[in-house]
Design an enzyme around this catalytic site. Structure first.
Site, short mmCIF file in Angstrom:
data_model
loop_
_atom_site.label_atom_id
_atom_site.label_comp_id
_atom_site.label_asym_id
_atom_site.label_seq_id
_atom_site.Cartn_x
_atom_site.Cartn_y
_atom_site.Cartn_z
N GLY A 201 34.27 -35.86 -16.44
CA GLY A 201 33.60 -36.44 -15.28
C GLY A 201 33.53 -35.46 -14.13
O GLY A 201 33.36 -34.26 -14.31
N GLY A 202 33.71 -35.98 -12.91
CA GLY A 202 33.63 -35.14 -11.72
C GLY A 202 34.65 -34.02 -11.71
O GLY A 202 34.45 -32.99 -11.05
N GLY B 88 10.35 -3.71 -17.89
CA GLY B 88 11.10 -4.34 -16.79
C GLY B 88 12.60 -4.29 -17.01
O GLY B 88 13.37 -4.26 -16.05
N ALA B 89 13.02 -4.27 -18.28
CA ALA B 89 14.45 -4.21 -18.57
C ALA B 89 15.05 -2.89 -18.08
O ALA B 89 16.22 -2.83 -17.69
CB ALA B 89 14.69 -4.38 -20.07
#
Length: 520
Positions: A172-173, A407-408
């Site tokens: 949970g939280g 781009g790499a």
């Protein structure tokens, strides 16, 4: 017996009660599950005799649902400070023997106090998690307690190192506090992290799934990337915390710790001269390169089993801590994809936050193509890594071993995004793309005109060789000063150490701003 002695005896009795947590029966149950108690974990973690405890006598303030009859000293968490290898650290350990370690408002206040002190005194904060979640009887007060902890996790991020070890349930939280810290360690078959448990999943989606499958250590270290380490024993996990901290400064205002180096700085590694295969499409193990150049061949790799196409690890050069980011040709040819970009970006930002220099080893053919990647937002995730490198102001040393395409090439700490010293091996290939793809683009019309397959194949081979002659070497990039020097592979260790020494006094500041807007 005097009244004063009675009071002292009462104190001693109260301390003994507090140290017993939920009592011997619950301690025995904890041991039966193969788990240590909170105090046993702290004792293993810290230097002997160094632990100083806070808030031993805190109790909860809830009087609903029968809780007025259950007041236990410490209220389910042990907090305080001590030392690891003589260095100050703050620690909290949830105590599962007290109401299953569930979080009350009082418990959260104890944790928040330790976190506040860690921030004020500039020391790491370590959380040992073993909790059933929010204490339902306290309602919104338990939720408020979690929120107060989360706020402090965020304020401490990039200021002091934060490490979480999950040695039991975390649901949970409760999962958000570890998720906001720098590194998460999970114990196999005992710990789990998930927002909603198997029963809720079954009700809502119809899926049948076990706790281990849904949020176990192996899942989070191989599929989600939420945790960085999966360990077999709690002892191994605690040793990992100690090891991790050895590479880090106490806080963001300090330099990285220096250790005595017993490895020659000018050690030559002849094996590196032969490690790159003649066939550019053949893989090799980048881990061998790392072992060959770092001090004594030792490094520590977070997230080793997640996005294996990129390596992120801590190591030392001449006793100085560094963070290494390295493409791994052994997996998916070292290509960058969504997970590799996320993993590396987070590591780069951690190192930059804590003044840890970056060494980047490049062999990357580009970004992984395909609809799965594009639909998943590879552009945004790739931009995270680009952003992290661009933003980083720590010393950055880059060595291109083989491929650096498109781009790499830019993203992997190139000269253009403030790489300080950029080296290349003679085997480096720096280009927009590989020879095969380039020929298809550059000679599309000529290729379409061929009717004879043999003549076409011969033409392609000729043009690919021509392209390789131009770009399958580092000298074209070196002509423009994008590569500072072409180095002999076996001399890589010495050249990196010299580069780091020259950058020890580097000063670089980004423009003043409230904060950046990293592409999340």
């Amino acid at each position: 017996m005097s009244e004063i002695q009675n009071k002292i005896n009462q104190l001693i009795e109260n301390r003994e009660m507090a140290r017993m947590g939920g009592g011997q029966k619950t301690i025995d149950k904890q041991h039966e599950k193969g788990k240590y108690t909170a105090r046993e974990r702290i004792q293993m973690l810290l230097d002997e005799g160094s632990f100083e405890e806070f808030d031993m006598f805190v109790t909860h303030r809830c009087y609903d649902f029968g809780m007025e009859k259950k007041h236990t000293f410490g209220d389910g968490v042990v907090t305080g400070y001590g030392t690891i290898e003589g260095r100050l650290v703050y620690v909290f350990a949830q105590d599962f023997t007290v109401t299953a370690g569930s979080l009350s408002l009082s418990m959260s206040e104890k944790i928040c106090k330790v976190m506040d002190m860690a921030m004020r005194n500039g020391a790491p904060c370590i959380g040992l998690n073993d909790s059933g979640g929010a204490r339902i009887q306290e309602g919104v007060n338990a939720l408020a307690g979690y929120a107060n902890i989360f706020q402090r996790n965020v304020m401490a991020s990039g200021v002091i190192p934060q490490i979480s070890a999950i040695f039991g349930p975390c649901a949970g939280g409760a999962v958000y506090s570890p998720a906001l810290t720098d590194f998460i360690i999970m114990k196999k078959n005992t710990s789990n992290m998930f927002l909603t448990g198997p029963k809720v999943v079954k009700t809502v989606t119809g899926e049948d799934v076990t706790q281990e499958e849904l949020g176990g250590a192996m899942m989070h270290t191989t599929k989600s990337g939420v945790a960085q380490f999966a360990v077999d024993t709690e002892e191994e996990g605690i040793q990992l915390i100690r090891q991790l901290l050895s590479y880090m400064p106490q806080n963001n205002m300090e330099d990285t710790p220096l250790t005595v180096c017993t490895d020659q700085i000018n050690r030559l590694e002849d094996s590196l001269n032969d490690i790159i295969p003649d066939n550019p499409n053949k893989p090799y193990d980048m881990a061998e390169v790392i072992r060959a150049i770092v001090d004594n061949g030792e490094y520590l790799e977070p997230a080793a089993n997640f996005a294996k196409n990129i390596i992120t690890c801590f190591a030392r050069f001449n006793g100085q801590s560094v963070g290494i980011i390295a493409n791994q040709p052994k997996y998916m040819a070292g290509v960058l994809d969504i997970n590799a970009s996320r993993k590396a970006a987070r590591f780069v930002r951690f190192c930059d936050a804590f003044n840890i220099p970056l060494v980047t080893l490049v062999d990357v053919p580009g970004f992984l193509p395909g609809t799965t990647q594009e639909y998943g937002g590879v552009i945004t995730h790739g931009a995270k890594l680009l952003f992290a490198y661009c933003e980083a102001t720590v010393p950055k040393v880059t060595v291109t071993l083989r491929k650096a395409y498109g781009g790499a090439y830019i993203v992997m700490s190139s000269k253009h995004i403030r790489g300080d010293i950029n080296y290349a091996w003679p085997t480096a290939e720096i280009a927009v793309m590989g020879a095969s793809g380039a020929v298809e683009v550059l000679h599309a019309k000529e290729l379409a005109a061929f009717t004879n397959p043999e003549e076409k194949a011969k033409f392609v081979e000729e043009k690919e060789n021509e392209y390789r002659d131009k770009f399958s070497n580092p000298y074209n990039a070196a002509r423009y000063g994008y590569i500072d020097d072409v180095i002999e592979p076996r001399n890589t260790r010495f050249r990196i150490i010299r580069a780091l020494q020259s950058l020890a006094t580097k000063r670089l500041q980004n423009p003043a701003k409230k904060h950046s807007n990293i592409p999340l």
